[in-house]
Enzyme design. Structure first.
Site, mmCIF file in Angstrom:
data_model
loop_
_atom_site.group_PDB
_atom_site.id
_atom_site.type_symbol
_atom_site.label_atom_id
_atom_site.label_comp_id
_atom_site.label_asym_id
_atom_site.label_seq_id
_atom_site.Cartn_x
_atom_site.Cartn_y
_atom_site.Cartn_z
ATOM 1 N N GLU A 69 0.582 -0.412 -22.326
ATOM 2 C CA GLU A 69 0.279 0.761 -21.504
ATOM 3 C C GLU A 69 1.514 1.171 -20.705
ATOM 4 O O GLU A 69 1.990 0.417 -19.860
ATOM 5 C CB GLU A 69 -0.869 0.436 -20.540
ATOM 6 C CG GLU A 69 -1.240 1.615 -19.660
ATOM 7 C CD GLU A 69 -1.538 1.265 -18.205
ATOM 8 O OE1 GLU A 69 -2.118 2.102 -17.512
ATOM 9 O OE2 GLU A 69 -1.156 0.162 -17.750
ATOM 10 N N ASP B 73 -1.399 -4.517 -20.246
ATOM 11 C CA ASP B 73 -1.461 -3.696 -19.040
ATOM 12 C C ASP B 73 -0.065 -3.528 -18.428
ATOM 13 O O ASP B 73 0.792 -4.412 -18.575
ATOM 14 C CB ASP B 73 -2.374 -4.435 -18.045
ATOM 15 C CG ASP B 73 -2.758 -3.591 -16.854
ATOM 16 O OD1 ASP B 73 -3.354 -2.520 -17.046
ATOM 17 O OD2 ASP B 73 -2.459 -4.025 -15.709
HETATM 18 C C1 ABC Z 1 -8.239 1.036 -7.294
HETATM 19 C C2 ABC Z 1 -9.198 2.182 -7.124
HETATM 20 C C3 ABC Z 1 -8.462 3.513 -7.098
HETATM 21 C C4 ABC Z 1 -7.440 3.486 -5.993
HETATM 22 C C5 ABC Z 1 -6.531 2.301 -6.197
HETATM 23 C C6 ABC Z 1 -5.532 2.176 -5.091
HETATM 24 O O1 ABC Z 1 -7.311 1.096 -6.276
HETATM 25 O O2 ABC Z 1 -10.099 2.166 -8.228
HETATM 26 O O3 ABC Z 1 -9.374 4.562 -6.886
HETATM 27 O O4 ABC Z 1 -6.677 4.665 -6.073
HETATM 28 C C7 ABC Z 1 -7.066 -1.628 -11.687
HETATM 29 C C8 ABC Z 1 -8.396 -0.923 -11.563
HETATM 30 C C9 ABC Z 1 -8.279 0.279 -10.661
HETATM 31 C C10 ABC Z 1 -7.686 -0.099 -9.319
HETATM 32 C C11 ABC Z 1 -6.323 -0.773 -9.581
HETATM 33 C C12 ABC Z 1 -5.632 -1.209 -8.312
HETATM 34 O O5 ABC Z 1 -6.533 -1.921 -10.417
HETATM 35 O O6 ABC Z 1 -8.826 -0.523 -12.859
HETATM 36 O O7 ABC Z 1 -9.572 0.865 -10.471
HETATM 37 O O8 ABC Z 1 -7.560 1.078 -8.542
HETATM 38 O O9 ABC Z 1 -6.375 -2.159 -7.642
HETATM 39 C C13 ABC Z 1 -3.389 -0.149 -15.320
HETATM 40 C C14 ABC Z 1 -4.852 -0.227 -15.778
HETATM 41 C C15 ABC Z 1 -5.752 0.008 -14.580
HETATM 42 C C16 ABC Z 1 -5.595 -1.163 -13.622
HETATM 43 C C17 ABC Z 1 -4.182 -1.567 -13.437
HETATM 44 C C18 ABC Z 1 -3.910 -2.659 -12.489
HETATM 45 C C19 ABC Z 1 -3.168 -1.092 -14.225
HETATM 46 O O10 ABC Z 1 -5.065 0.604 -16.866
HETATM 47 O O11 ABC Z 1 -7.113 0.159 -14.922
HETATM 48 O O12 ABC Z 1 -6.165 -0.734 -12.345
HETATM 49 O O13 ABC Z 1 -3.911 -3.855 -13.276
HETATM 50 C C20 ABC Z 1 0.070 2.879 -12.379
HETATM 51 C C21 ABC Z 1 0.509 1.891 -13.452
HETATM 52 C C22 ABC Z 1 -0.532 1.757 -14.554
HETATM 53 C C23 ABC Z 1 -1.903 1.420 -13.956
HETATM 54 C C24 ABC Z 1 -2.253 2.541 -13.000
HETATM 55 C C25 ABC Z 1 -3.613 2.336 -12.351
HETATM 56 O O14 ABC Z 1 -1.258 2.608 -11.960
HETATM 57 O O15 ABC Z 1 1.760 2.286 -13.976
HETATM 58 O O16 ABC Z 1 -0.120 0.714 -15.403
HETATM 59 N N1 ABC Z 1 -2.944 1.225 -14.990
HETATM 60 C C26 ABC Z 1 2.066 7.745 -11.795
HETATM 61 C C27 ABC Z 1 2.943 6.572 -12.145
HETATM 62 C C28 ABC Z 1 2.143 5.556 -12.939
HETATM 63 C C29 ABC Z 1 0.923 5.141 -12.124
HETATM 64 C C30 ABC Z 1 0.091 6.385 -11.826
HETATM 65 C C31 ABC Z 1 -1.158 6.062 -11.026
HETATM 66 O O17 ABC Z 1 0.904 7.325 -11.116
HETATM 67 O O18 ABC Z 1 4.049 6.985 -12.902
HETATM 68 O O19 ABC Z 1 2.929 4.437 -13.197
HETATM 69 O O20 ABC Z 1 0.147 4.208 -12.898
HETATM 70 O O21 ABC Z 1 -0.809 5.508 -9.820
HETATM 71 C C32 ABC Z 1 1.866 12.098 -14.745
HETATM 72 C C33 ABC Z 1 3.180 11.387 -14.570
HETATM 73 C C34 ABC Z 1 2.879 9.928 -14.375
HETATM 74 C C35 ABC Z 1 1.986 9.755 -13.165
HETATM 75 C C36 ABC Z 1 0.711 10.524 -13.426
HETATM 76 C C37 ABC Z 1 -0.280 10.356 -12.271
HETATM 77 O O22 ABC Z 1 1.012 11.891 -13.619
HETATM 78 O O23 ABC Z 1 3.977 11.552 -15.723
HETATM 79 O O24 ABC Z 1 4.076 9.214 -14.170
HETATM 80 O O25 ABC Z 1 1.696 8.384 -13.016
HETATM 81 O O26 ABC Z 1 2.093 13.477 -14.877
#
Ligand code: ABC
Ligand code: CA
Length: 460
Positions: free
Chosen positions: A230, A206
């Site tokens: 990831e 992750d």
């Molecule tokens: C919960 C709720 C969400 C709420 C959030 C604040 O809290 O469910 O609705 O918005 C776990 C849970 C989630 C939970 C989170 C936080 O924890 O599954 O449900 O969200 O409590 C991994 C996993 C993911 C996991 C975590 C945390 C990490 O796969 O399931 O979440 O251990 C970032 C991280 C990425 C992470 C993701 C959730 O957040 O980098 O590792 N996933 C941009 C950033 C990214 C960022 C993304 C989302 O936004 O660059 O780094 O991901 O915030 C593209 C761009 C990207 C851009 C996207 C959106 O658009 O190129 O850069 O990403 O075009």
């Protein structure tokens, strides 16, 4: 298992809480409140036949360690497994340590691999952590083992991405100080122990991009098995550099290009072509360094926006015919259509695991086509594919003995395409329709589709 061992595998992504109950009581599971729905390791064991019969020979399961217990205001429970609290014990909602060992054993007796999702970047806390919260963290129970609190505010600043925190004040993801030798040693020792205790074959790491790159080679070595990280980004050069530090990278840039290419009958095919060429040239091992997917638990289901079944089938084909390791997220084979998190985390038991629907058959055919090609060509997982785009609506992947044609003309469109490389008049089979055909006198096949469906050919 090594990276090479994994290259011929095909992975089914299981969200443990949402895959199968211990006994199929048919309990409802509403995704909206984000609460545990009670899927278990035992449930997975009971439904391995369902996964294996589709042709998958590996599963990736949710993180298994003990998470925050209880309900946050607004973000629900830790049913997804990413809210780590104690890495020395197993999340009791999913079962016991023995249940997890039994799952590993059941997989191995079927010749399947177990890939575990691991969270190294952070521990979790309801609200900002204090000394009491941190002392409950067990292995890393001192404040100086964490980076000073700041939430990530600038994704263009890599130090900010690595050293500030994910999450928010409802659920803070306390960012480990992965520069500290205590933390480094703690994680390396932990992963060696986990791999050996549960006979793990691989890891899904992750938040890879939130930890400094030089942390990863020693971690990977301590694990001793294949690891795929990831890196959530739509930028091939950013993502590809991680392949110099870890075996594999989830192909997020490819995901963005793939979903756009098949989003509609005017989707951008040249972007997919260009992205796949970049993937081949920039990653350490080309596309072999990646694992490809059309859906996962963080992104809206493809069918939440695309309804044309021809486009859906074409998009699903891509991950199974390229050099990448294919990953299919549970429920895609059932045609699930949930949108953004949490709607995309539907319980699979609500489908009754039926095997009669069209997409289930499509996935089964794709896996068997891939396996047949691997069996027929010993360099299938080492010689790079050739990707071309014969027209603005078609894309062709050539990886002999397989030729795969995909298009975004849709169910009411038609397309023609020519591919070659076979022996003159060689007898072939089109795997998706199970029709036989012959190459022409020059070893070419001339495809004509009147329903926009993909075609996967090989000699068998
Ligand atoms: C919960 C709720 C969400 C709420 C959030 C604040 O809290 O469910 O609705 O918005 C776990 C849970 C989630 C939970 C989170 C936080 O924890 O599954 O449900 O969200 O409590 C991994 C996993 C993911 C996991 C975590 C945390 C990490 O796969 O399931 O979440 O251990 C970032 C991280 C990425 C992470 C993701 C959730 O957040 O980098 O590792 N996933 C941009 C950033 C990214 C960022 C993304 C989302 O936004 O660059 O780094 O991901 O915030 C593209 C761009 C990207 C851009 C996207 C959106 O658009 O190129 O850069 O990403 O075009
Ligand atoms: Ca970090």
């Amino acid at each position: 298992a090594s990276a090479t061992d994994w290259l011929s595998r095909s992975i089914y992504q299981v969200l443990t809480d949402r895959f199968a109950l211990t006994d199929d009581a048919g309990t409802p599971c509403d995704t909206a409140p984000q609460l545990y729905c009670n899927g278990t390791f035992k449930g997975i064991v009971n439904h391995l036949e369902y996964i294996q019969a589709m042709g998958f020979d590996a599963i990736w399961i949710s993180p298994v360690v003990t998470n925050l217990e209880g309900n946050s205001a607004g973000e629900g429970d830790a049913y997804h497994g990413y809210w780590t609290q104690d890495i020395t014990t197993i999340n009791k909602h999913f079962g016991t340590s023995d249940d997890l060992k039994a799952l590993s054993k059941a997989l191995h007796s079927r010749g399947m691999y177990l890939m575990l999702d691991v969270v190294i970047n952070h521990f979790a806390s309801f609200g900002l952590p204090n000394d009491t919260t941190i002392s409950a963290y067990g292995t890393f129970n001192a404040p100086d083992l964490f980076h000073p609190q700041c939430f990530i505010s600038d994704y263009n600043n890599q130090t900010n991405v690595e050293q500030c925190w994910l999450g928010d004040t409802t659920v803070a993801l306390a960012d480990l100080n992965t520069e500290s030798q205590t933390v480094i040693d703690g994680w390396n020792k932990w992963i060696t122990g986990m791999v050996s205790e549960y006979s793990l074959d691989g890891l899904r790491i992750d938040t890879l991009k939130h930890v400094r790159k030089p942390f990863w080679p020693a971690f990977q070595q301590a694990a001793g098995v294949y690891a795929v990280g990831e890196v959530l980004i739509n930028d091939t050069s950013y993502a590809s550099d991680y392949s110099n530090f870890i075996d594999g990278v989830l192909d997020y840039p490819g995901y963005y290009a793939l979903t756009q290419a098949f989003s509609s009958t005017s989707g951008n095919m040249s972007l997919l072509l260009e992205t796949s060429h970049q993937t081949q040239s920039l990653y350490k091992n080309g596309a072999f360094s990646t694992a490809a997917f059309l859906e996962n638990h963080d992104q809206p289901r493809f069918q939440s926006t695309v309804h044309d079944q021809s486009l859906v089938k074409n998009a699903m084909t891509w991950s199974f015919v390229t050099d990448a390791i294919p990953i299919l997220y549970q429920g895609q084979e059932q045609g699930y259509g949930g949108g953004n998190v949490p709607a995309n985390r539907e319980a699979l038991w609500l489908s009754a695991y039926v095997t009669s629907n069209t997409l289930h058959g499509h996935v089964t055919s794709l896996n068997s086509a891939r396996k047949a090609a691997i069996a027929a060509n010993s360099s299938y997982t080492s010689v790079p594919m050739v990707v071309s785009s014969p027209s603005e609506s078609t894309i062709l992947v050539s990886k002999l003995p397989m030729l795969a044609f995909m298009s975004n003309v849709g169910a009411f469109g038609s397309y023609n395409a020519v591919g070659g490389g076979y022996q003159p008049n060689e007898a072939l089979v089109e795997t998706l329709s199970c029709k036989t055909l012959n190459a022409d006198g020059n070893g070419n096949i001339n495809f004509a589709s009147t329903d926009g469906l993909p075609m996967v050919c090989e000699f068998l």
